[in-house]
Scaffold this active site. Structure first.
Site, mmCIF file in Angstrom:
data_model
loop_
_atom_site.group_PDB
_atom_site.id
_atom_site.type_symbol
_atom_site.label_atom_id
_atom_site.label_comp_id
_atom_site.label_asym_id
_atom_site.label_seq_id
_atom_site.Cartn_x
_atom_site.Cartn_y
_atom_site.Cartn_z
ATOM 1 N N SER A 267 7.442 3.879 -1.157
ATOM 2 C CA SER A 267 6.544 4.362 -0.090
ATOM 3 C C SER A 267 7.371 4.982 1.020
ATOM 4 C CB SER A 267 5.716 3.207 0.467
ATOM 5 O OG SER A 267 5.054 2.537 -0.571
ATOM 6 N N ARG A 268 8.570 4.464 1.233
ATOM 7 C CA ARG A 268 9.414 4.943 2.337
ATOM 8 C C ARG A 268 10.056 6.299 2.052
ATOM 9 N NH1 ARG A 268 10.679 -0.907 3.218
ATOM 10 N NH2 ARG A 268 10.059 -1.382 5.353
ATOM 11 N N GLY B 5 0.796 -1.221 0.000
ATOM 12 C CA GLY B 5 0.000 0.000 0.000
ATOM 13 C C GLY B 5 0.828 1.270 0.000
ATOM 14 N N HIS C 104 3.986 1.297 -8.108
ATOM 15 C CA HIS C 104 2.892 0.326 -8.007
ATOM 16 C C HIS C 104 1.951 0.449 -9.217
ATOM 17 C CE1 HIS C 104 3.630 1.062 -3.514
ATOM 18 N NE2 HIS C 104 3.936 -0.210 -3.680
ATOM 19 N N LEU D 263 0.273 3.652 -2.143
ATOM 20 C CA LEU D 263 0.599 3.423 -3.554
ATOM 21 C C LEU D 263 1.252 4.642 -4.207
ATOM 22 C CD1 LEU D 263 -2.697 1.554 -4.546
ATOM 23 C CD2 LEU D 263 -0.504 0.554 -3.835
ATOM 24 N N HIS D 264 2.191 4.363 -5.068
ATOM 25 C CA HIS D 264 2.875 5.412 -5.829
ATOM 26 C C HIS D 264 3.002 4.955 -7.275
ATOM 27 C CE1 HIS D 264 6.376 2.812 -5.590
ATOM 28 N NE2 HIS D 264 6.256 2.789 -4.273
ATOM 29 N N LYS E 124 12.693 -2.847 -8.710
ATOM 30 C CA LYS E 124 13.135 -2.005 -7.593
ATOM 31 C C LYS E 124 13.635 -2.877 -6.437
ATOM 32 C CE LYS E 124 12.971 1.193 -4.284
ATOM 33 N NZ LYS E 124 12.647 0.409 -3.130
ATOM 34 N N ASP E 125 12.901 -3.964 -6.172
ATOM 35 C CA ASP E 125 13.307 -4.902 -5.121
ATOM 36 C C ASP E 125 13.876 -6.143 -5.807
ATOM 37 O OD1 ASP E 125 12.088 -3.550 -2.618
ATOM 38 O OD2 ASP E 125 10.524 -3.475 -4.133
HETATM 39 P P1 AMP Z 1 5.844 -2.635 -1.786
HETATM 40 O O1 AMP Z 1 4.480 -2.036 -1.612
HETATM 41 O O2 AMP Z 1 6.956 -1.674 -1.517
HETATM 42 O O3 AMP Z 1 5.985 -3.953 -1.074
HETATM 43 O O4 AMP Z 1 5.976 -2.975 -3.338
HETATM 44 C C1 AMP Z 1 5.029 -3.751 -4.013
HETATM 45 C C2 AMP Z 1 5.553 -4.071 -5.390
HETATM 46 O O5 AMP Z 1 5.804 -2.864 -6.107
HETATM 47 C C3 AMP Z 1 6.878 -4.857 -5.364
HETATM 48 O O6 AMP Z 1 6.872 -5.814 -6.405
HETATM 49 C C4 AMP Z 1 7.886 -3.767 -5.630
HETATM 50 O O7 AMP Z 1 9.081 -4.237 -6.221
HETATM 51 C C5 AMP Z 1 7.127 -2.878 -6.596
HETATM 52 N N1 AMP Z 1 7.701 -1.525 -6.599
HETATM 53 C C6 AMP Z 1 7.942 -0.734 -5.517
HETATM 54 N N2 AMP Z 1 8.527 0.418 -5.914
HETATM 55 C C7 AMP Z 1 8.672 0.337 -7.259
HETATM 56 C C8 AMP Z 1 9.217 1.203 -8.249
HETATM 57 N N3 AMP Z 1 9.739 2.371 -7.950
HETATM 58 N N4 AMP Z 1 9.193 0.785 -9.549
HETATM 59 C C9 AMP Z 1 8.668 -0.408 -9.876
HETATM 60 N N5 AMP Z 1 8.138 -1.261 -8.997
HETATM 61 C C10 AMP Z 1 8.138 -0.910 -7.701
#
Ligand code: AMP
Length: 280
Positions: free
Chosen positions: A183-184, A28, A34, A30-31, A146-147
């Site tokens: 998100s961070r 969540g 996502h 979201l940016h 990203k991850d």
């Molecule tokens: P998170 O909500 O941070 O756990 O991320 C959820 C999904 O979004 C994971 O597959 C992340 O790798 C992907 N994600 C997070 N930030 C980015 C970004 N800047 N670009 C592309 N995918 C992202």
């Protein structure tokens, strides 16, 4: 929807209609990173499910689980705009009953890089992702570069455990100045945010040395990257490594499928980034 039994009912119907289900797991807040995953899923599937779940088991005791940014109202608006078909946003006790005992763990891959600084992190990630796969039963699941280590570990888990889902990697989305969207990033004040850019600068410098100067040697490239980060005051470099994309093993020279992984800490805030290096 918050309940697993309701999701199962809905997914059962969708499966009967023969629809391709695309799934985007998130925590969540979201940016645009996502959103890029969601848009890709919309293009490639008939029915898109997004989960929003801040998974406690992937946070260490000293980490930011409690203060992780959350704004479900705003997230729901974004999902509506993107015409996402279904949101799964369970409470913690729906996902982890009191007597929860079963864990999924990808050996070796989970102890290095992020795993070294965040013991138990990938055990929490793999367990929750497998649970989500079992609940949603997607045909395709979308993960961001990203991850990178997470993506590589999930692919390994899916392969090793014969999970019937296709993992679709998606490129990293960045802010205008190059900082990877996250998100961070809201934790960063203006000064910290400009310092945070040193990791991306180091990665781009390495890319430039490979592309323009044809330097492929690990030591030279990493030294150059480290110097850029170490110049920045109050930034701790946690790791900067050059590895093979499929098994995270260190490489001595840039080859096909080489990725540079990095992590820095500014105060209490950890940031990660990476760059896939193409030689030509
Ligand atoms: P998170 O909500 O941070 O756990 O991320 C959820 C999904 O979004 C994971 O597959 C992340 O790798 C992907 N994600 C997070 N930030 C980015 C970004 N800047 N670009 C592309 N995918 C992202």
């Amino acid at each position: 929807m918050k309940k697993i039994k309701d999701i199962r009912k809905e997914i059962g119907k969708i499966k009967k209609e023969g629809k391709i289900i695309g799934f985007v797991p998130t925590m969540g807040y979201l940016h645009k990173g996502h959103i890029s995953l969601i848009r890709k899923a919309k293009k490639q599937s008939d029915y898109v499910v997004v989960s929003i779940f801040v998974n406690p088991t992937q946070f260490g005791p000293e980490e930011d689980f409690e203060r992780y940014p959350r704004d479900i109202k705003r997230d729901i608006e974004i999902l509506k705009n993107e015409k996402v078909d279904l949101l799964f946003n369970p409470e913690v006790d729906e996902m982890y009953k009191e007597d929860f005992k079963t864990w999924v763990y990808v050996d070796e891959f989970s102890e290095i890089f992020e795993g070294k600084f965040r013991p138990g992190h990938f055990k929490g990630v793999c367990t929750v992702v497998l649970k989500l796969f079992n609940i949603i039963q997607p045909d395709k699941a979308y993960f961001g570069w990203k991850d990178a280590q997470q993506l590589i570990i999930i692919k390994k888990m899916v392969n090793d455990l014969n999970i019937p889902v296709k993992i679709i990697p998606c490129p990293t989305i960045r802010e205008e100045d190059g900082l990877a969207s996250s998100s961070r990033n809201v934790y960063l004040d203006e000064r910290e945010r400009s310092k945070a850019l040193c990791l991306y600068r180091a990665l781009k410098r390495i890319e430039q040395l490979v592309k323009k100067e044809k330097i492929y040697n690990r030591e030279i490239l990493l030294k150059e990257g480290r110097t850029i980060i170490e110049k920045e005051e109050n930034v701790e470099l946690q790791y900067l490594e050059m590895v093979k994309i499929n098994d995270l093993k260190k490489v001595e020279k840039v080859e096909k499928g080489t990725i540079i992984l990095g992590a820095i800490k500014i105060g209490k805030i950890r940031l990660i980034d990476n760059l896939l290096i193409k030689k030509f």
